[in-house]
Design a protein around this motif. Structure first.
Motif, mmCIF file in Angstrom:
data_model
loop_
_atom_site.group_PDB
_atom_site.id
_atom_site.type_symbol
_atom_site.label_atom_id
_atom_site.label_comp_id
_atom_site.label_asym_id
_atom_site.label_seq_id
_atom_site.Cartn_x
_atom_site.Cartn_y
_atom_site.Cartn_z
ATOM 1 N N LEU A 191 66.548 56.801 28.084
ATOM 2 C CA LEU A 191 67.295 57.209 26.887
ATOM 3 C C LEU A 191 67.619 56.013 25.996
ATOM 4 N N LEU A 192 67.870 54.844 26.591
ATOM 5 C CA LEU A 192 68.106 53.647 25.786
ATOM 6 C C LEU A 192 66.852 53.268 25.003
ATOM 7 N N ASP A 193 65.697 53.349 25.642
ATOM 8 C CA ASP A 193 64.442 53.056 24.943
ATOM 9 C C ASP A 193 64.200 54.036 23.796
ATOM 10 N N GLU A 258 84.934 44.040 31.243
ATOM 11 C CA GLU A 258 85.435 43.707 29.913
ATOM 12 C C GLU A 258 84.381 43.963 28.835
ATOM 13 N N ASN A 259 83.120 43.660 29.127
ATOM 14 C CA ASN A 259 82.054 43.926 28.158
ATOM 15 C C ASN A 259 81.942 45.430 27.861
ATOM 16 N N GLU A 281 75.929 41.949 15.903
ATOM 17 C CA GLU A 281 76.937 42.543 16.785
ATOM 18 C C GLU A 281 76.396 43.842 17.409
ATOM 19 N N ILE A 282 75.695 44.605 16.602
ATOM 20 C CA ILE A 282 75.113 45.851 17.129
ATOM 21 C C ILE A 282 74.103 45.534 18.222
ATOM 22 N N ARG A 286 74.353 46.601 22.256
ATOM 23 C CA ARG A 286 73.289 47.334 22.959
ATOM 24 C C ARG A 286 72.900 46.592 24.229
ATOM 25 N N ASN A 287 72.730 45.279 24.133
ATOM 26 C CA ASN A 287 72.360 44.482 25.304
ATOM 27 C C ASN A 287 73.466 44.511 26.365
ATOM 28 N N LYS A 288 74.724 44.509 25.903
ATOM 29 C CA LYS A 288 75.841 44.566 26.848
ATOM 30 C C LYS A 288 75.828 45.872 27.635
ATOM 31 N N ILE A 289 75.589 46.987 26.919
ATOM 32 C CA ILE A 289 75.544 48.294 27.602
ATOM 33 C C ILE A 289 74.410 48.327 28.599
ATOM 34 N N GLN A 290 73.247 47.838 28.218
ATOM 35 C CA GLN A 290 72.111 47.828 29.146
ATOM 36 C C GLN A 290 72.427 46.985 30.386
ATOM 37 N N LYS A 291 73.068 45.792 30.173
ATOM 38 C CA LYS A 291 73.421 44.920 31.292
ATOM 39 C C LYS A 291 74.469 45.564 32.179
ATOM 40 N N VAL A 292 75.465 46.256 31.563
ATOM 41 C CA VAL A 292 76.498 46.951 32.332
ATOM 42 C C VAL A 292 75.880 48.009 33.226
#
Length: 543
Positions: A191-193, A258-259, A281-282, A286-292
């Motif tokens: 879904l992220l892709d 925290e992210n 920032e966007i 997105r990268n933070k959500i994927q890493k989380v």
């Protein structure tokens, strides 16, 4: 004394005559042109409480009722004068009797007077009337261009239905492929892709982008860690995640939590405070959500499933896939069928609006006698004395000897009959020939009466008969009878008004008969009858 007695008798006879004349019959004219209207009036004077019933008529004798006028009511000294009028017409010249008509007053029958009227021919002055040459034969105007175009239209509509079915199927397969995943991490990653391929924030749809981004994260946490992430606020979600990490012994760093919290709060600002983060920032969010998501998935303790549980889960998954496939297939079928029905209805409505209902009924739905008229005709000779006749279909041999009286059969040497259809059909052709054992003086008028009585014996009712001389193109003279009758089918409980034509010819020792009828008002039936009767050829009787 004698004068007083005569006066008394006169008064009594006048009173009796007045009682007998409770129904008064009149007509506006006794002589009219062909097709003109006679107005027949029936008048009666009754009490205000009396119930008067005037009949509903389609024919009055040999005249046709073209209009039944409403009853005029006039109140006179506590009584009602009721006047009922009928519009009558006739399209053949001659003198006709309007027979008595029965009306009911308080359930008691009363008869009207019979009247004699005359229908005159319309005189044409050929010296004053300008004459024109006969026009050449014009080709029929067929805007459609042949039967194959109807097939093409139907094929096109079915093709559109098939395309709709295929299109919906592809969409459903794509959606099913997107929806069915083996693990929550596989679903979240896919879904992220997909979200990146939509390029929402690049198009200015930042709010929609953050909404989908956080929904992916929340949905993963709810499915993988089993906490109500979709219904929780940001603070509730972070608090629940911390509690779940302790309970499930997940090794999560403070930075990851925290992210996640920072991105969720950023999304809240975008959705509710109309905040507009910068492009970098966007990308970072997105990268933070994927890493989380990846970190959460790696931190969940791995439990080695029992082989039976794995098989059960896989079986359930396959069952769910089959159920969804069946639902989608049914949806595709319904969508395609509805589309085809809609297109057919739209096409039919278009033709009805532009061409009329009769055009649609005759050319698209189909008309039995039209199909007969336009089919391949057959010319053949039937019976002895032979009758050469051209018909839409081959006539089949039938046995009519049972319809004749026994004393009549005793005079007949040979009888042959051939027909298409039956007397209960909406179209019927009969050819019949007779040979007598001895020389017989044949009265065509009586023979015609017998033929029509035979038709009445088979169910024809309310028969109207007109007769005239008839001559074939070879000059053979005979008799023609024509008119209408009511065809009653007691089995199907239906009634139809039929138009018939009968030809009768006599030869030395022989009789030739042709009978044809079709539904009144059927233009194709009229054309068939005209073509059949114009092509009649008669043969001499063989010994």
């Amino acid at each position: 004394m004698k004068k007083q007695l005569h006066l008394l008798l006169l008064l009594l006879s006048t009173a009796v005559f007045a009682q007998q004349k409770q129904v008064v019959t009149s007509i506006d004219t006794t002589k009219n042109k062909i097709g003109a209207e006679f107005k027949l009036s029936i008048k009666t004077t009754v009490d205000t409480s009396a119930k008067v019933i005037f009949p509903k008529l389609r024919n009055v004798g040999a005249l046709e009722v073209i209009q039944s006028y409403p009853v005029d009511t006039v109140k006179m000294e506590g009584r009602y004068e009721l006047i009922k009028k009928y519009g009558l017409t006739q399209f053949d010249s001659g003198r006709y009797v309007i027979p008595s008509i029965k009306i009911f007053i308080n359930s008691k029958p009363f008869m009207t007077d019979s009247l004699l009227v005359e229908v005159a021919n319309v005189q044409v002055d050929t010296l004053k009337q300008k004459m024109f040459d006969i026009k050449d034969i014009a080709p029929a105007n067929n805007p459609i261009g042949g039967w194959w175009k109807y097939v093409l239209i139907v094929a096109l509509i079915l093709g559109i239905g098939a395309f709709i079915y295929w299109f919906v199927k592809k969409r459903q397969e794509k959606k099913l492929k997107e929806e069915i995943y083996k693990t929550p991490i596989e679903k979240a990653t896919s879904l992220l892709d997909t979200l990146e391929k939509k390029e929402l924030w690049q198009k200015g749809e930042v709010k929609a982008y953050y909404s989908e981004l956080t929904d992916i994260a929340r949905n993963y946490i709810e499915e993988a860690i089993e906490i109500p992430a979709m219904e929780s606020t940001t603070s509730e979600l972070i608090q629940g995640l911390r509690a779940a990490s302790v309970k499930k012994k997940m090794t999560l760093s403070q930075e990851i939590i925290e992210n996640l919290e920072r991105v969720l709060k950023q999304a809240d600002l975008v959705k509710f405070a109309k905040s507009k983060p910068l492009d970098f920032e966007i990308t970072e969010d997105r990268n933070k959500i994927q890493k989380v998501i990846l970190t959460l998935d790696n931190s969940i303790p791995v439990e080695i499933p029992v082989e039976e549980d794995m098989l059960l889960n896989e079986a359930q998954r396959q069952k769910q896939i089959q159920i969804q496939l069946r639902k989608q297939r049914n949806k595709r079928i319904v969508t395609a069928v509805v589309s085809v029905v809609f297109l057919l209805a739209a096409t039919t409505t278009f033709f009805i609006v532009t061409k009329g209902f009769d055009y649609v009924k005759d050319n698209i739905i189909g008309h039995p006698t039209k199909e007969l008229l336009e089919g391949e005709w057959v010319k053949s000779e039937y019976g002895n004395p032979g009758i050469v006749i051209e018909t839409p279909k081959v006539l089949r041999r039938v046995d009519l000897t049972k319809t004749l009286p026994k004393n009549g059969m005793a005079l007949i040497k040979e009888m042959q009959s051939f027909a298409y259809g039956s007397v209960l059909d909406r179209f019927y052709v009969l050819v019949s020939t007779l040979k007598f054992k001895a020389e017989t003086q044949i009265d065509l008028s009586k023979s015609m009466d017998g033929a029509l009585q035979s038709l009445e014996a088979q169910g024809a009712q309310n028969m109207i008969v007109k007769q005239e001389d008839f001559e074939t193109k070879e000059g053979v003279k005979g008799m023609k009878a024509y008119g209408t009758f009511s065809q009653v089918d007691s089995d199907n409980k239906t009634t139809a008004k039929m138009y018939y034509e009968a030809l009768l010819f006599s030869q030395e020792g022989g009789l030739q008969q042709i009978l044809l009828f079709h539904e009144e008002g059927d233009k194709y039936g009229n054309e068939i009858a005209e073509r059949v009767l114009n092509a009649v050829e008669l043969k001499q009787a063989s010994k």
